[in-house]
Motif scaffolding. Structure first.
Motif, PDB file in Angstrom:
ATOM      1  N   GLY A   9      -3.895  -1.416  -8.492  1.00 30.71           N
ATOM      2  CA  GLY A   9      -4.163  -2.758  -7.985  1.00 30.71           C
ATOM      3  C   GLY A   9      -2.934  -3.604  -7.799  1.00 30.71           C
ATOM      4  O   GLY A   9      -3.031  -4.803  -7.513  1.00 30.71           O
ATOM      5  N   GLN A  10      -1.752  -3.005  -7.942  1.00 30.46           N
ATOM      6  CA  GLN A  10      -0.520  -3.792  -7.841  1.00 30.46           C
ATOM      7  C   GLN A  10      -0.395  -4.463  -6.482  1.00 30.46           C
ATOM      8  O   GLN A  10       0.030  -5.614  -6.374  1.00 30.46           O
ATOM      9  CB  GLN A  10       0.701  -2.889  -8.094  1.00 30.46           C
ATOM     10  CG  GLN A  10       0.769  -2.295  -9.490  1.00 30.46           C
ATOM     11  CD  GLN A  10       1.121  -3.321 -10.557  1.00 30.46           C
ATOM     12  OE1 GLN A  10       1.331  -4.489 -10.253  1.00 30.46           O
ATOM     13  NE2 GLN A  10       1.193  -2.899 -11.792  1.00 30.46           N
ATOM     14  N   GLU A  11      -0.751  -3.734  -5.427  1.00 31.58           N
ATOM     15  CA  GLU A  11      -0.616  -4.295  -4.085  1.00 31.58           C
ATOM     16  C   GLU A  11      -1.573  -5.461  -3.881  1.00 31.58           C
ATOM     17  O   GLU A  11      -1.220  -6.476  -3.279  1.00 31.58           O
ATOM     18  CB  GLU A  11      -0.876  -3.210  -3.036  1.00 31.58           C
ATOM     19  CG  GLU A  11      -0.689  -3.669  -1.598  1.00 31.58           C
ATOM     20  CD  GLU A  11       0.723  -4.147  -1.295  1.00 31.58           C
ATOM     21  OE1 GLU A  11       0.872  -4.979  -0.362  1.00 31.58           O
ATOM     22  OE2 GLU A  11       1.681  -3.712  -1.982  1.00 31.58           O
ATOM     23  N   ALA A  12      -2.803  -5.331  -4.395  1.00 27.44           N
ATOM     24  CA  ALA A  12      -3.777  -6.418  -4.272  1.00 27.44           C
ATOM     25  C   ALA A  12      -3.297  -7.662  -5.021  1.00 27.44           C
ATOM     26  O   ALA A  12      -3.406  -8.785  -4.512  1.00 27.44           O
ATOM     27  CB  ALA A  12      -5.137  -5.970  -4.805  1.00 27.44           C
ATOM     28  N   ILE A  13      -2.752  -7.475  -6.215  1.00 30.73           N
ATOM     29  CA  ILE A  13      -2.256  -8.606  -7.003  1.00 30.73           C
ATOM     30  C   ILE A  13      -1.038  -9.244  -6.342  1.00 30.73           C
ATOM     31  O   ILE A  13      -0.891 -10.469  -6.307  1.00 30.73           O
ATOM     32  CB  ILE A  13      -1.948  -8.150  -8.439  1.00 30.73           C
ATOM     33  CG1 ILE A  13      -3.266  -7.871  -9.176  1.00 30.73           C
ATOM     34  CG2 ILE A  13      -1.126  -9.178  -9.195  1.00 30.73           C
ATOM     35  CD1 ILE A  13      -3.106  -7.306 -10.558  1.00 30.73           C
ATOM     36  N   ARG A  14      -0.158  -8.394  -5.798  1.00 26.83           N
ATOM     37  CA  ARG A  14       1.017  -8.929  -5.089  1.00 26.83           C
ATOM     38  C   ARG A  14       0.575  -9.765  -3.881  1.00 26.83           C
ATOM     39  O   ARG A  14       1.105 -10.850  -3.637  1.00 26.83           O
ATOM     40  CB  ARG A  14       1.906  -7.776  -4.629  1.00 26.83           C
ATOM     41  CG  ARG A  14       3.247  -8.219  -4.042  1.00 26.83           C
ATOM     42  CD  ARG A  14       4.030  -7.030  -3.518  1.00 26.83           C
ATOM     43  NE  ARG A  14       3.451  -6.528  -2.295  1.00 26.83           N
ATOM     44  CZ  ARG A  14       3.709  -7.047  -1.088  1.00 26.83           C
ATOM     45  NH1 ARG A  14       4.520  -8.063  -0.955  1.00 26.83           N
ATOM     46  NH2 ARG A  14       3.135  -6.536  -0.015  1.00 26.83           N
ATOM     47  N   THR A  15      -0.412  -9.276  -3.146  1.00 26.93           N
ATOM     48  CA  THR A  15      -0.910 -10.002  -1.977  1.00 26.93           C
ATOM     49  C   THR A  15      -1.541 -11.322  -2.392  1.00 26.93           C
ATOM     50  O   THR A  15      -1.370 -12.343  -1.707  1.00 26.93           O
ATOM     51  CB  THR A  15      -1.940  -9.141  -1.220  1.00 26.93           C
ATOM     52  OG1 THR A  15      -1.329  -7.909  -0.840  1.00 26.93           O
ATOM     53  CG2 THR A  15      -2.427  -9.855   0.038  1.00 26.93           C
ATOM     54  N   LEU A  16      -2.266 -11.323  -3.507  1.00 27.51           N
ATOM     55  CA  LEU A  16      -2.863 -12.566  -4.005  1.00 27.51           C
ATOM     56  C   LEU A  16      -1.770 -13.584  -4.315  1.00 27.51           C
ATOM     57  O   LEU A  16      -1.894 -14.762  -3.969  1.00 27.51           O
ATOM     58  CB  LEU A  16      -3.706 -12.300  -5.241  1.00 27.51           C
ATOM     59  CG  LEU A  16      -4.306 -13.545  -5.908  1.00 27.51           C
ATOM     60  CD1 LEU A  16      -5.284 -14.243  -4.968  1.00 27.51           C
ATOM     61  CD2 LEU A  16      -4.995 -13.183  -7.223  1.00 27.51           C
ATOM     62  N   GLY A  17      -0.695 -13.132  -4.976  1.00 27.31           N
ATOM     63  CA  GLY A  17       0.402 -14.042  -5.298  1.00 27.31           C
ATOM     64  C   GLY A  17       1.014 -14.661  -4.044  1.00 27.31           C
ATOM     65  O   GLY A  17       1.280 -15.876  -3.994  1.00 27.31           O
ATOM     66  N   ILE A  18       1.229 -13.835  -3.031  1.00 29.02           N
ATOM     67  CA  ILE A  18       1.782 -14.333  -1.765  1.00 29.02           C
ATOM     68  C   ILE A  18       0.829 -15.349  -1.145  1.00 29.02           C
ATOM     69  O   ILE A  18       1.245 -16.418  -0.667  1.00 29.02           O
ATOM     70  CB  ILE A  18       2.031 -13.167  -0.790  1.00 29.02           C
ATOM     71  CG1 ILE A  18       3.153 -12.267  -1.308  1.00 29.02           C
ATOM     72  CG2 ILE A  18       2.371 -13.683   0.610  1.00 29.02           C
ATOM     73  CD1 ILE A  18       3.311 -10.976  -0.534  1.00 29.02           C
TER      74      ILE A  18
END
Length: 467
Positions: free
Chosen positions: A183-192
């Motif tokens: 889920g790292q990519e999903a969390i990174r996208t949420l932060g952006i």
């Protein structure tokens, strides 16, 4: 500034895209026309997967908690048809590694690998489901002397075949990680996305300043043109001297953000800004405001509240620019716009200390989005099972449900089951409203019906305690 309503919407949007393209995890199959070596390697590979399942089942904690059995990796392995068939076979015939299950489970339980896993699990870290099994396999199972003795006595044993088994397991762990990447990519996208929402907020606060500056320059230019009129020489300055705009311009917090991010509407979008200013100046809102000789902070603030709502947020050129500048902004505009208008009201009331809203209300809100994504990804297979059990098969098939509806239900369940401080009715109402806005016309009622049935089932089973 960023509240849980906006966070929920963003989490659902991100999970929809993320889960839609998620690589499906499958176990490798036995090659066609296998050699003895490949047949040995695959047979041992499957037996070691069963061994992992049995070890996971053997390690429990107080309250019936079985941390390793609860991992997504083990759940996926257990749901595989080939593994199911093998488990059925071993209920009827001896399992070669049965005698080492208890001793191996004890080694795992006392290992640093397991203790670190429990620590990471308590901190709700992601990506640990397969990594713990990769480490158990390589650091505990393969070095175990008794396991190696049993393997060496299997028919057609060779060291090369064992190496092939290890390669199959490495491939399995690698495929599982790539299928869900923690889920790292999903969390990174949420932060952006949340950072972009913050940027939009400051851009909306700064927009009146830049529009006013543009108009002031135009008025100055008219004063010095060759055939200046009386109106050019003595323009109505009420608009450019608006007290709300002065408050925005003099706010250190707003100005520091604008300077740090190097934001300039006019330099970035000169055509849109000209169009927007023209729309403001030609509006009845502007004409009525400048025709009124009375100047009050309330009237000045109300002008910009009305301009944002009735001119800026409906302007075609502005909306197209928002869409071009960020994929997130058109969806964010309604909510972030209300925050900008709220700040105008605080400036009007003289509350300069709290006029510029903080990014999050508190630390709980700051963590909410990441924790919600983690909860969905960690438990989505379980939650999908709840959905399957709640569906009336005579009317629906889970595979044919609108995918957005499924994502909304999974996210709602993750919140209901993992955030005890949030009242059940709050979660239900929020996700039903999101379904109405972001899915089909009938989605609100459908999501409500499925969630109500799941909640009733979970309350009866004692899984869900809050009312």
């Amino acid at each position: 500034m960023i509240n849980r309503i906006l966070i929920r919407i963003k989490v659902i949007q991100i999970l929809y895209s993320y889960l839609l393209v998620e690589k499906q995890f499958t176990l490798p199959s036995l090659p066609e026309s296998p050699t003895k070596e490949k047949r040995f390697a695959y047979s041992l590979y499957m037996d070691l997967l069963v061994l992992m399942l049995k070890v996971a089942e053997s390690i429990g904690r107080r309250g019936g908690d079985r941390p390793l059995e609860d991992t997504r990796f083990i759940k996926r392995i257990k749901s595989d048809d080939s593994v199911k068939s093998l488990l059925a076979k071993y209920r009827m015939t001896p399992y070669q590694f049965e005698g080492v299950v208890d001793s191996l489970a004890e080694k795992v339980k006392n290992s640093a690998v397991y203790k670190n896993f429990l620590k990471d699990r308590k901190e709700n870290k992601i990506g640990i489901d397969s990594s713990v099994w990769n480490e158990i396999c390589n650091l505990i199972i393969f070095p175990d002397a008794e396991i190696n003795r049993i393997i060496s006595r299997r028919e057609n044993f060779t060291l090369k075949a064992v190496d092939s088994t290890r390669a199959l397991l490495d491939e399995t762990f690698s495929n599982f990680m790539s299928s869900q990447d923690g889920g790292q990519e999903a969390i990174r996208t949420l932060g952006i996305s949340l950072d972009k929402a913050r940027e939009l907020y400051f851009r909306l606060l700064w927009l009146p300043v830049e529009l006013t500056d543009m108009q002031e320059r135009k008025l100055d230019e008219r004063r010095y043109r060759h055939l200046a009129t009386a109106e050019d020489l003595n323009p109505n300055l009420k608009f450019v001297e608006n007290s709300m705009v002065k408050e925005l311009r003099n706010s250190d917090e707003i100005r520091n953000y604008i300077e740090k991010e190097k934001i300039s509407w006019e330099k970035e979008e000169p055509v849109m800004m000209e169009n927007l200013l023209k729309a403001v100046l030609e509006s009845d809102i502007y004409k009525e405001y400048t025709a009124n000789p009375v100047e009050t902070p309330k009237e000045d603030a109300e002008l910009w509240r009305i301009i944002l709502r009735k001119i800026v947020f409906t302007n075609e050129h502005f909306l197209e620019t928002m869409e071009d500048k960020s994929v997130f902004w058109n969806d964010d505009l309604d909510i972030i716009g209300t925050f900008a208008i709220k700040s105008f009201r605080k400036f009007e009331e003289g509350d300069k200390t709290h006029a510029v809203l903080q990014k999050f209300k508190d630390e709980e809100d700051a963590r909410f989005g990441n924790e919600l994504i983690k909860a969905v990804l960690k438990n989505k297979d379980t939650y999908k099972g709840y959905v399957d059990d709640a569906i009336d098969r005579a009317l629906w098939e889970s595979e044919r449900l609108a995918f957005m509806d499924v994502v909304i239900i999974l996210t709602a369940l993750a919140e209901i089951l993992n955030f005890p401080k949030i009242p059940l009715t709050v979660s239900l109402n929020e996700y039903i409203e999101i379904a109405k806005s972001y899915s089909s016309a009938k989605s609100g009622g459908f999501v409500n019906g499925i969630l109500a049935k799941i909640i009733t089932n979970l309350q009866k089973e004692g899984v869900l305690l809050k009312k």
